[in-house]
Design a protein around this motif. Structure first.
Motif, short mmCIF file in Angstrom:
data_model
loop_
_atom_site.label_atom_id
_atom_site.label_comp_id
_atom_site.label_asym_id
_atom_site.label_seq_id
_atom_site.Cartn_x
_atom_site.Cartn_y
_atom_site.Cartn_z
N LEU A 154 106.37 -28.83 39.76
CA LEU A 154 105.46 -28.45 40.85
C LEU A 154 104.07 -29.01 40.66
N GLY A 155 103.70 -29.28 39.42
CA GLY A 155 102.37 -29.84 39.16
C GLY A 155 102.36 -31.34 39.09
N SER A 156 103.51 -31.97 39.24
CA SER A 156 103.59 -33.43 39.17
C SER A 156 103.25 -34.04 40.51
N PRO A 157 102.84 -35.33 40.52
CA PRO A 157 102.57 -36.00 41.79
C PRO A 157 103.80 -35.98 42.68
N GLY A 158 103.64 -35.57 43.92
CA GLY A 158 104.77 -35.48 44.84
C GLY A 158 105.71 -34.34 44.52
N LYS A 159 105.28 -33.48 43.58
CA LYS A 159 106.10 -32.33 43.15
C LYS A 159 107.51 -32.76 42.74
N THR A 160 107.58 -33.93 42.11
CA THR A 160 108.87 -34.45 41.63
C THR A 160 109.05 -34.08 40.16
N PRO A 161 110.14 -33.42 39.81
CA PRO A 161 110.37 -33.01 38.41
C PRO A 161 110.78 -34.18 37.53
N VAL A 162 109.82 -35.00 37.12
CA VAL A 162 110.11 -36.20 36.32
C VAL A 162 110.76 -35.82 35.00
N LEU A 163 110.22 -34.84 34.33
CA LEU A 163 110.72 -34.47 33.00
C LEU A 163 112.13 -33.90 33.07
N LYS A 164 112.47 -33.25 34.17
CA LYS A 164 113.80 -32.65 34.30
C LYS A 164 114.90 -33.69 34.15
N GLY A 165 114.79 -34.78 34.87
CA GLY A 165 115.81 -35.82 34.79
C GLY A 165 115.89 -36.45 33.40
N LYS A 166 114.72 -36.62 32.77
CA LYS A 166 114.71 -37.22 31.43
C LYS A 166 115.37 -36.29 30.42
N VAL A 167 115.11 -34.99 30.54
CA VAL A 167 115.72 -34.02 29.62
C VAL A 167 117.24 -34.05 29.75
N HIS A 168 117.75 -34.15 30.99
CA HIS A 168 119.19 -34.28 31.19
C HIS A 168 119.74 -35.47 30.42
N GLY A 169 119.06 -36.62 30.57
CA GLY A 169 119.51 -37.84 29.89
C GLY A 169 119.44 -37.72 28.39
N TRP A 170 118.39 -37.11 27.86
CA TRP A 170 118.25 -36.95 26.42
C TRP A 170 119.34 -36.06 25.86
N LEU A 171 119.62 -34.95 26.53
CA LEU A 171 120.63 -34.01 26.03
C LEU A 171 122.02 -34.65 26.00
N VAL A 172 122.33 -35.43 27.03
CA VAL A 172 123.64 -36.07 27.10
C VAL A 172 123.83 -37.02 25.92
N GLN A 173 122.73 -37.63 25.44
CA GLN A 173 122.82 -38.59 24.34
C GLN A 173 122.94 -37.94 22.96
N LYS A 174 122.70 -36.65 22.86
CA LYS A 174 122.75 -35.97 21.57
C LYS A 174 124.15 -35.43 21.29
N ASP A 175 124.76 -35.90 20.21
CA ASP A 175 126.12 -35.50 19.87
C ASP A 175 126.25 -34.01 19.62
N GLU A 176 125.18 -33.37 19.16
CA GLU A 176 125.26 -31.94 18.86
C GLU A 176 125.32 -31.07 20.11
N VAL A 177 125.06 -31.66 21.28
CA VAL A 177 125.10 -30.91 22.54
C VAL A 177 126.52 -30.97 23.11
N LEU A 178 127.17 -29.82 23.20
CA LEU A 178 128.52 -29.76 23.77
C LEU A 178 128.49 -29.63 25.28
N ALA A 179 127.54 -28.85 25.79
CA ALA A 179 127.46 -28.62 27.24
C ALA A 179 126.10 -28.03 27.56
N PHE A 180 125.72 -28.14 28.84
CA PHE A 180 124.53 -27.43 29.31
C PHE A 180 124.67 -27.16 30.80
N VAL A 181 124.00 -26.11 31.24
CA VAL A 181 124.00 -25.74 32.66
C VAL A 181 122.58 -25.34 33.04
N GLN A 182 122.32 -25.40 34.33
CA GLN A 182 121.03 -24.92 34.81
C GLN A 182 120.94 -23.42 34.59
N ALA A 183 119.77 -22.97 34.19
CA ALA A 183 119.59 -21.55 33.90
C ALA A 183 119.69 -20.70 35.17
#
Length: 202
Positions: A154-183
């Motif tokens: 909400l505080g980003s330019p255009g209210k676009t969640p830039v970090l959200k998409g990056k976090v998804h990508g980072w988690l997928v790359q970590k072998d220790e992550v089995l699964a994740f869902v939106q809270a």
């Protein structure tokens, strides 16, 4: 007989003279510096302490191993996780071999949240490093379920969640992550993820 004795005495005198000459030369060479420099006298003590030089620093083998492990565990900003996320309102992810019931249980709170990291206000590089460290420490502690708060943008330019998409990508790359869902809404909603980690090795 007298001639023989006289000859032996002469040879003995020659050998003695040669030995004396050789010793004289040795003494002359030994005293060469003293003759050149003249009389010398020991300098008085200066009172200074001679310190033993410090040994060279040990090679930081453990640090090198840690750096190599960090490089091995590095996660990229350019990884597109969208093709691996399930097409639903929660954009959930489960690693191949993980049943769909795991995502359902995770969404329903089957595993209690044991720790969380809040990435609000982090720059991308800092957020990536903080998340990698958080996950590594969580696995070491034997944690199974954690929450990652990335914000809604909400505080980003255009209210676009830039970090959200990056976090998804980072988690997928970590072998220790089995699964994740939106809270769920009471756990952060679209601004957070509930992450299931591999069990720590026994």
């Amino acid at each position: 007989m007298r001639r023989h004795l006289a000859e032996q005495e002469r040879l003995a005198q020659e050998r003695a003279a040669a030995a004396a000459l050789k010793q004289k030369r040795l003494d002359a060479e030994r005293n060469l510096f003293q003759r050149a420099a003249g009389a010398v006298q020991r300098l008085p003590s200066h009172g200074k302490v001679h310190h033993v030089p410090e040994p060279p620093a040990p090679i930081p083998v453990q640090r090198q191993l840690d750096d190599q492990r960090v490089l091995k565990e590095a996660i990229s900003d350019h990884f597109d996780a969208s093709t691996l996320l399930e097409v639903d309102e929660a954009l959930s992810f489960r690693r191949p071999g993980i049943g769909i019931d795991v995502a359902r249980k995770l969404r329903r709170g089957h595993w209690s949240i044991q720790r969380e990291i809040d990435l609000h206000g982090f720059r991308t590089e800092d957020a990536r490093e903080a998340l990698a460290t958080f996950l590594r420490d969580a696995v070491k502690l034997g944690l199974r379920c954690v929450r990652v708060v990335h914000g809604k943008g909400l505080g980003s330019p255009g209210k676009t969640p830039v970090l959200k998409g990056k976090v998804h990508g980072w988690l997928v790359q970590k072998d220790e992550v089995l699964a994740f869902v939106q809270a769920r809404g009471d756990e952060g909603g679209a601004g957070a993820l509930i992450v299931l980690l591999k069990p720590s090795p026994a």
